[in-house]
Design a protein around this motif. Structure first.
Motif, mmCIF file in Angstrom:
data_model
loop_
_atom_site.group_PDB
_atom_site.id
_atom_site.type_symbol
_atom_site.label_atom_id
_atom_site.label_comp_id
_atom_site.label_asym_id
_atom_site.label_seq_id
_atom_site.Cartn_x
_atom_site.Cartn_y
_atom_site.Cartn_z
ATOM 1 N N LEU A 25 0.836 -1.207 0.000
ATOM 2 C CA LEU A 25 0.000 0.000 0.000
ATOM 3 C C LEU A 25 0.870 1.256 0.000
ATOM 4 O O LEU A 25 0.646 2.180 -0.772
ATOM 5 C CB LEU A 25 -0.916 -0.011 1.220
ATOM 6 C CG LEU A 25 -1.886 1.147 1.386
ATOM 7 C CD1 LEU A 25 -2.993 1.057 0.341
ATOM 8 C CD2 LEU A 25 -2.473 1.126 2.773
ATOM 9 N N LEU A 26 1.873 1.280 0.870
ATOM 10 C CA LEU A 26 2.730 2.459 0.978
ATOM 11 C C LEU A 26 3.656 2.621 -0.219
ATOM 12 O O LEU A 26 4.123 3.736 -0.484
ATOM 13 C CB LEU A 26 3.533 2.414 2.275
ATOM 14 C CG LEU A 26 2.699 2.606 3.545
ATOM 15 C CD1 LEU A 26 3.547 2.355 4.782
ATOM 16 C CD2 LEU A 26 2.084 3.987 3.588
ATOM 17 N N SER A 27 3.918 1.543 -0.948
ATOM 18 C CA SER A 27 4.772 1.673 -2.126
ATOM 19 C C SER A 27 4.024 2.328 -3.286
ATOM 20 O O SER A 27 4.631 2.839 -4.221
ATOM 21 C CB SER A 27 5.320 0.310 -2.556
ATOM 22 O OG SER A 27 4.292 -0.492 -3.107
ATOM 23 N N ALA A 28 2.686 2.333 -3.217
ATOM 24 C CA ALA A 28 1.883 2.948 -4.278
ATOM 25 C C ALA A 28 1.959 4.468 -4.226
ATOM 26 O O ALA A 28 1.943 5.124 -5.268
ATOM 27 C CB ALA A 28 0.433 2.489 -4.168
ATOM 28 N N SER A 29 2.035 5.033 -3.029
ATOM 29 C CA SER A 29 2.113 6.485 -2.844
ATOM 30 C C SER A 29 2.729 6.769 -1.487
ATOM 31 O O SER A 29 2.714 5.918 -0.599
ATOM 32 C CB SER A 29 0.719 7.121 -2.884
ATOM 33 O OG SER A 29 0.143 7.004 -4.158
ATOM 34 N N PRO A 31 3.045 8.553 2.276
ATOM 35 C CA PRO A 31 2.038 8.850 3.305
ATOM 36 C C PRO A 31 1.403 10.231 3.114
ATOM 37 O O PRO A 31 0.202 10.394 3.345
ATOM 38 C CB PRO A 31 2.833 8.779 4.609
ATOM 39 C CG PRO A 31 3.937 7.815 4.324
ATOM 40 C CD PRO A 31 4.299 8.089 2.886
ATOM 41 N N GLU A 32 2.190 11.198 2.654
ATOM 42 C CA GLU A 32 1.639 12.539 2.423
ATOM 43 C C GLU A 32 0.547 12.500 1.357
ATOM 44 O O GLU A 32 -0.492 13.143 1.488
ATOM 45 C CB GLU A 32 2.742 13.518 1.993
ATOM 46 C CG GLU A 32 3.755 13.811 3.059
ATOM 47 C CD GLU A 32 4.922 12.819 3.076
ATOM 48 O OE1 GLU A 32 4.912 11.840 2.299
ATOM 49 O OE2 GLU A 32 5.825 13.009 3.899
ATOM 50 N N THR A 33 0.791 11.735 0.290
ATOM 51 C CA THR A 33 -0.198 11.617 -0.778
ATOM 52 C C THR A 33 -1.440 10.902 -0.280
ATOM 53 O O THR A 33 -2.568 11.314 -0.577
ATOM 54 C CB THR A 33 0.403 10.874 -1.981
ATOM 55 O OG1 THR A 33 1.530 11.613 -2.458
ATOM 56 C CG2 THR A 33 -0.597 10.708 -3.104
ATOM 57 N N TRP A 34 -1.248 9.821 0.509
ATOM 58 C CA TRP A 34 -2.392 9.120 1.075
ATOM 59 C C TRP A 34 -3.217 10.053 1.953
ATOM 60 O O TRP A 34 -4.455 10.042 1.899
ATOM 61 C CB TRP A 34 -1.945 7.898 1.892
ATOM 62 C CG TRP A 34 -1.624 6.724 1.026
ATOM 63 C CD1 TRP A 34 -0.382 6.212 0.766
ATOM 64 C CD2 TRP A 34 -2.532 5.905 0.292
ATOM 65 N NE1 TRP A 34 -0.482 5.131 -0.080
ATOM 66 C CE2 TRP A 34 -1.785 4.917 -0.382
ATOM 67 C CE3 TRP A 34 -3.919 5.911 0.149
ATOM 68 C CZ2 TRP A 34 -2.382 3.956 -1.184
ATOM 69 C CZ3 TRP A 34 -4.504 4.947 -0.660
ATOM 70 C CH2 TRP A 34 -3.739 3.984 -1.308
ATOM 71 N N LEU A 35 -2.558 10.875 2.767
ATOM 72 C CA LEU A 35 -3.281 11.813 3.620
ATOM 73 C C LEU A 35 -4.098 12.793 2.784
ATOM 74 O O LEU A 35 -5.266 13.060 3.089
ATOM 75 C CB LEU A 35 -2.311 12.571 4.529
ATOM 76 C CG LEU A 35 -1.768 11.782 5.714
ATOM 77 C CD1 LEU A 35 -0.581 12.500 6.333
ATOM 78 C CD2 LEU A 35 -2.884 11.568 6.734
ATOM 79 N N ASP A 36 -3.493 13.306 1.736
ATOM 80 C CA ASP A 36 -4.192 14.244 0.856
ATOM 81 C C ASP A 36 -5.407 13.570 0.229
ATOM 82 O O ASP A 36 -6.503 14.146 0.193
ATOM 83 C CB ASP A 36 -3.230 14.761 -0.218
ATOM 84 C CG ASP A 36 -3.856 15.817 -1.089
ATOM 85 O OD1 ASP A 36 -4.483 16.752 -0.553
ATOM 86 O OD2 ASP A 36 -3.725 15.709 -2.339
ATOM 87 N N HIS A 37 -5.235 12.339 -0.237
ATOM 88 C CA HIS A 37 -6.348 11.618 -0.859
ATOM 89 C C HIS A 37 -7.454 11.316 0.162
ATOM 90 O O HIS A 37 -8.643 11.423 -0.167
ATOM 91 C CB HIS A 37 -5.865 10.313 -1.485
ATOM 92 C CG HIS A 37 -5.014 10.529 -2.698
ATOM 93 N ND1 HIS A 37 -4.414 9.502 -3.366
ATOM 94 C CD2 HIS A 37 -4.649 11.647 -3.358
ATOM 95 C CE1 HIS A 37 -3.724 9.973 -4.386
ATOM 96 N NE2 HIS A 37 -3.851 11.277 -4.399
ATOM 97 N N LEU A 38 -7.058 10.943 1.367
ATOM 98 C CA LEU A 38 -8.061 10.672 2.394
ATOM 99 C C LEU A 38 -8.913 11.901 2.684
ATOM 100 O O LEU A 38 -10.139 11.806 2.801
ATOM 101 C CB LEU A 38 -7.399 10.192 3.688
ATOM 102 C CG LEU A 38 -6.922 8.751 3.698
ATOM 103 C CD1 LEU A 38 -6.100 8.482 4.950
ATOM 104 C CD2 LEU A 38 -8.104 7.795 3.611
ATOM 105 N N TRP A 39 -8.253 13.068 2.797
ATOM 106 C CA TRP A 39 -9.003 14.290 3.065
ATOM 107 C C TRP A 39 -9.925 14.620 1.892
ATOM 108 O O TRP A 39 -11.059 15.062 2.089
ATOM 109 C CB TRP A 39 -8.066 15.455 3.373
ATOM 110 C CG TRP A 39 -7.596 15.428 4.783
ATOM 111 C CD1 TRP A 39 -6.337 15.126 5.232
ATOM 112 C CD2 TRP A 39 -8.381 15.671 5.956
ATOM 113 N NE1 TRP A 39 -6.302 15.172 6.606
ATOM 114 C CE2 TRP A 39 -7.540 15.502 7.079
ATOM 115 C CE3 TRP A 39 -9.714 16.001 6.178
ATOM 116 C CZ2 TRP A 39 -7.985 15.670 8.388
ATOM 117 C CZ3 TRP A 39 -10.160 16.173 7.484
ATOM 118 C CH2 TRP A 39 -9.300 16.006 8.562
ATOM 119 N N THR A 40 -9.477 14.380 0.674
ATOM 120 C CA THR A 40 -10.315 14.633 -0.500
ATOM 121 C C THR A 40 -11.528 13.705 -0.499
ATOM 122 O O THR A 40 -12.664 14.152 -0.738
ATOM 123 C CB THR A 40 -9.500 14.434 -1.794
ATOM 124 O OG1 THR A 40 -8.405 15.351 -1.803
ATOM 125 C CG2 THR A 40 -10.347 14.641 -3.030
#
Length: 81
Positions: A25-29, A31-40
């Motif tokens: 999961l983390l290799s896909a993006s 953590p900063e990108t995941w956080l941004d996507h989660l907020w979106t």
């Protein structure tokens, strides 16, 4: 990962399997990108609530969202150590 309730796998092998899934999961993006996507995603969910009406699961959904945000924040800090 195909863990069954009565699986003969040890708790250690289950943790390792989860770890591999998290690594993937983390290799896909980042953590900063995941956080941004989660907020979106969550923002879109909240906006859609106006049109869809009350959801009795909204508190549970927020709890899951919060747990994911905290997880990725910990991963972000771990990457900066």
């Amino acid at each position: 990962m195909n863990n069954k309730p009565n699986s003969p796998e040890s708790p250690d092998s289950t943790c390792m399997a989860y770890g591999e899934q998290v690594k993937e999961l983390l290799s896909a993006s980042s953590p900063e990108t995941w956080l941004d996507h989660l907020w979106t995603i969550y923002t879109g969910y909240m906006i859609s609530m106006k049109e869809q009406g009350y959801d009795p699961r909204s508190a549970d959904i927020f709890g899951s969202f919060k747990d994911l945000v905290f997880f990725f924040e910990r991963m972000k800090r771990a990457g900066n150590d």
